[in-house]
Design an enzyme around this catalytic site. Structure first.
Site, PDB file in Angstrom:
ATOM      1  N   ASP A 266      -2.382   1.413   5.448  1.00 56.00           N
ATOM      2  CA  ASP A 266      -1.771   0.551   4.435  1.00 56.00           C
ATOM      3  C   ASP A 266      -2.833  -0.477   4.047  1.00 56.00           C
ATOM      4  OD1 ASP A 266      -0.143  -0.666   2.618  1.00 56.00           O
ATOM      5  OD2 ASP A 266       1.552  -0.948   3.968  1.00 56.00           O
TER       6      ASP A 266
HETATM    7  C1  BGC Z   1       2.211  -1.797   0.577  1.00 51.64           C
HETATM    8  C2  BGC Z   1       2.056  -0.321   0.281  1.00 51.64           C
HETATM    9  C3  BGC Z   1       1.299  -0.145  -1.001  1.00 51.64           C
HETATM   10  C4  BGC Z   1      -0.048  -0.846  -0.879  1.00 51.64           C
HETATM   11  C5  BGC Z   1      -0.921  -0.734  -2.108  1.00 51.64           C
HETATM   12  C6  BGC Z   1       0.882  -2.517   0.540  1.00 51.64           C
HETATM   13  O1  BGC Z   1       1.059  -3.882   0.633  1.00 51.64           O
HETATM   14  O2  BGC Z   1       2.819  -1.968   1.831  1.00 51.64           O
HETATM   15  O3  BGC Z   1       3.316   0.288   0.213  1.00 51.64           O
HETATM   16  O4  BGC Z   1       1.164   1.206  -1.293  1.00 51.64           O
HETATM   17  O5  BGC Z   1       0.173  -2.222  -0.628  1.00 51.64           O
HETATM   18  O6  BGC Z   1      -0.408  -1.487  -3.147  1.00 51.64           O
END
Ligand code: BGC
Length: 753
Positions: A266
């Site tokens: 993530d």
């Molecule tokens: C989120 C993800 C997301 C990523 C990119 C993170 O903060 O938890 O679900 O895909 O950011 O935007």
């Protein structure tokens, strides 16, 4: 004759030189060669630096390929309800493109509420086409974290509380997206079941709950759906961050499930090079996300899987086995996406996509209550329709965190209602209350000015007067995508509706008995007014076609057939995580201020174990407000008596249950036959029943169809944590079939030998 020979030799020459050319083509580019051979060839040509460069981001949403070899970059995008607008290379600000607006599809809770696998495929295919058109290679979604508490700010992005429903609904989505040569990244693996403390918590969960409740959707996504990538979560499990976690990524994902795809972190979830190297992570994104303020010239070089990794290899402190494995996985992904010459070109905002969004919205809306058949709206009687509530006029695709979108259009509920009813009835609007007037996320502006300076009393009086002078009242309220509501990064602060809506609804119920409440939310809410209100629709976030889908159901053009993918408890304390758990974390640690930063993480213990959602309510006999699987229709259905093809089965057998479903009403409609299995006597605690099959049946008035479900012993098993295996205990079971977890219509007993 001579002439002919000359022509033949010219052709032979051309063919030979074409083949010679083809032969000189390096194996990694030669499509006639098996992919694994092409990967080995590419790998053998890459320098150490090129390999390491592939493992981490080069911008907010892209990672490098191998420029020297012509291996393209990977472009990722959120996900999961539409394709996110372009941001700057190194910053979160909007890039300001004018060609990146898309169709927003209904949120995943709505998709799940259709209980229709075909809808999931349609969703994935259409969304994948848009991602492909926007030249994206990896779509960051779908999300399959289980609904554990109604306070989780991100529940709207997930598919509910049941591992079976989620598993069945997620697979076609993945296949649909990937049919476009665009990878999905199923997220967030694992145990990210709340937003509060998501970066600073350690989840304690027993193995039974882990295997029976939290892992199955991920397992289905990678083993049945073949999701080419998976995204690690932020939280810790066994005191190790999920995106660099030995147990989750190596032991379970890559060993037990034999996963050959790519593990993506993530954004900003990595914080340790050694763990990132050894514990199964393949691709690092989002480190130093605070505006790249790490104080170095190129923060990307300082990613945990960048220079620090290279230095360790060069110093001989780690070998290259893990590196080659990671690069192999990335190259495998490249051949399916960026280097796949057979993928379609995609398309965006087609009429077909709009229709997909509208139909999923219609099928996902759940008719919770319809006393006196107040719905559908009878236009012979409703000459004056009052629409009341902020959510009738509020854009919902902007906000909520990373799933926020920049849409081509979003039909508001009021506009949808006016378009559908406006010709035959006088449709008037009053706000009723002011909630959230914001409308901007990450530089995308809704463009709405929702300021209203009037006092709460003035707003309410206007609404009540309008309600009194109308034949029919539609209240459109619920939650929204602002912070501490249905939004990433925080949880909701309470279970009730915000902005004093309970009071407004009660006042409207007194003013006019023809009241339909439409709740726009991705979460369950308390309904202290439920007895005062004849009719309630759960409408979720429905994306670009929201207003049209809602109007279509209100008018009866679409007969509602959605079913709840999670339980609505009467009050928060009825939910198991809240009654037994220590949400949002262990009480003593919470009091001691733990969870404030990564140096002082807080423990979250899932004391309720496997008793999540209806498994808890049914077993403990705690009556919910609305149960899992519940959803009414404008017609009526009757279930026949279920039959089984055998009464005794042995471990290797299957058993088939058959039941008839008949439309006994006057409208065409669809019913979802739901099969639950109950283990009548077990040596371990088991839920009263568990969903093990479902089928949506479309029926004309008077029509009857047979539905059958075939199961084997996996549907009877529990996870034996000590033996680390699934076990089905011999003895008596019961198949219970109905149209909701609390409306079982027919049962049949059988025995496992
Ligand atoms: C989120 C993800 C997301 C990523 C990119 C993170 O903060 O938890 O679900 O895909 O950011 O935007």
């Amino acid at each position: 004759m001579l002439k002919k020979t000359a022509i033949v030799s010219l052709f032979t020459f051309i063919a030979a030189s074409y083949m010679a050319q083809n032969h000189t083509q390096p194996v990694y580019l030669d499509e006639s060669k098996p992919v694994e051979q092409r990967i080995q060839d590419a790998l053998s040509r890459m320098t150490l630096e090129e390999k390491v460069a592939m493992l981490h981001a080069q911008s907010k949403f892209s990672s490098p390929g191998v420029p020297r070899l012509g291996i393209p970059e990977f472009w990722t995008t959120d996900g999961p309800h539409g394709v996110r607008p372009e941001v700057m290379w190194d910053e979160w600000d909007q890039a300001g493109w004018t060609n990146d607006s898309i169709i927003a599809y209904p949120a995943l809770t709505a998709l799940s509420a259709t209980w229709n696998k075909k809808m999931s495929w349609n969703y994935g295919k259409a969304l994948g086409e848009e991602a492909r058109y926007r030249k994206k290679d990896i779509l960051l979604g779908p999300g399959v974290n289980i609904y554990r508490t109604p306070l989780n700010g991100r529940n709207f992005e997930y598919m509910g509380e049941d591992p079976y429903l989620t598993s069945k609904m997620v697979v076609p989505y993945i296949k649909g997206v990937q049919s476009n040569g665009v990878a999905t990244s199923v997220k967030h693996f694992a145990l990210n079941n709340q937003e509060m403390f998501r970066h600073t918590s350690n989840v304690n969960v027993d193995d039974r709950a882990l295997y029976e409740i939290y892992l199955p959707p991920f397992k289905a996504a990678v083993t049945e759906g073949d999701s080419w990538t998976i995204m690690g979560a932020y939280d810790m499990y066994k005191n190790q961050y999920a995106s660099q976690n030995q147990y989750l990524l190596n032991d379970i994902l890559k060993k037990e499930w034999n996963y050959k795809g790519v593990v993506v972190s993530d954004w900003g979830a990595v914080n340790n090079t050694e763990q990132a190297i050894h514990n199964g992570l393949d691709l690092e994104f989002g480190s130093w996300t605070n505006g790249l303020s790490a104080g170095t010239k190129n923060a990307y070089d300082n990613y945990y899987l960048a220079k620090p990794y290279l230095d360790l290899i060069k110093a001989g402190k780690v070998g290259t086995q893990e590196l080659d494995d990671k690069v192999t996985r990335l190259l495998r992904l490249a051949y399916k996406t960026t280097m796949n010459r057979n993928k379609p070109f995609g398309n965006i905002a087609s009429e077909e996509h709009k229709a997909v969004a509208k139909e999923i919205g219609e099928e996902g809306i759940v008719l919770l209550k319809n006393q006196g058949n107040i719905l559908p709206i009878d236009l012979n009687k409703a000459k004056k329709i009052a629409v009341i509530g902020e959510n009738a006029i509020k854009i919902m695709t902007v906000g909520g965190g990373s799933s926020s979108l920049k849409v081509k259009y979003e039909t508001l509920p009021l506009d949808g209602i006016k378009a559908r009813f406006g010709k035959q009835a006088d449709v008037q609007y009053a706000r009723g209350y002011v909630g959230d007037i914001g409308g901007e996320y990450n530089g995308v502006k809704s463009g709405q000015n929702l300021k209203d300076e009037r006092s709460a009393d003035e707003l309410l009086n206007e609404a009540v007067t309008l309600a009194k002078n109308s034949d029919y009242v539609i209240f459109v309220g619920g939650l929204n995508k602002s912070d501490f509501q249905d939004s990433e990064g925080n949880d909701r602060k309470s279970y009730g509706l915000p902005y004093n809506q309970d009071h407004v609804i009660s006042a409207l119920a007194k003013a006019n008995k023809n009241l339909a409440v439409v709740l726009v939310s991705g979460n369950a809410v308390a309904m202290p007014w439920i007895k005062e209100v004849p009719s309630v629709l759960q409408s979720w976030y429905l994306g670009s076609e929201a207003g049209n889908s809602i109007a279509s159901v209100l008018a009866g053009d679409a007969n509602p057939s959605g079913k709840l993918p999670f339980t609505f408890p009467v009050k928060l304390e009825d939910n198991s995580a809240h009654q037994l758990g220590e949400y949002p974390g262990q009480k003593d640690e919470l009091a001691a201020g733990k969870g404030k930063d990564q140096k002082n993480p807080i423990n979250i213990t899932y004391n309720e174990s496997i008793f999540v959602g209806y498994r808890w309510h049914d077993t403990k006999k705690i009556k919910p407000l609305f149960s899992f699987g519940h959803g009414l229709s404008y017609t009526t259905f009757e279930f026949g008596k279920a039959k089984a093809d055998k009464t005794v089965i042995s471990a290797g057998d299957t058993i088939t249950f058959t039941v008839s479903v008949k439309n006994t009403g006057k409208k065409t409609g669809a019913e979802v036959a739901q099969l639950y299995i109950s283990d009548l006597k077990a040596s371990v605690p088991r839920p009263a029943k568990e969903l093990k099959g479902f089928e949506k049946v479309y029926l004309n008035p008077g029509e009857q169809k047979e539905v059958s479900f075939t199961i084997d012993k996996t549907a009877l098993s529990y996870f034996d944590a000590e033996k680390h295996e699934w076990t089905a205990e011999p003895g008596d079971f019961e198949a219970q079939i109905g149209n909701s977890s609390d409306a079982i219509k027919t049962k049949v007993k059988f025995t496992l030998k």
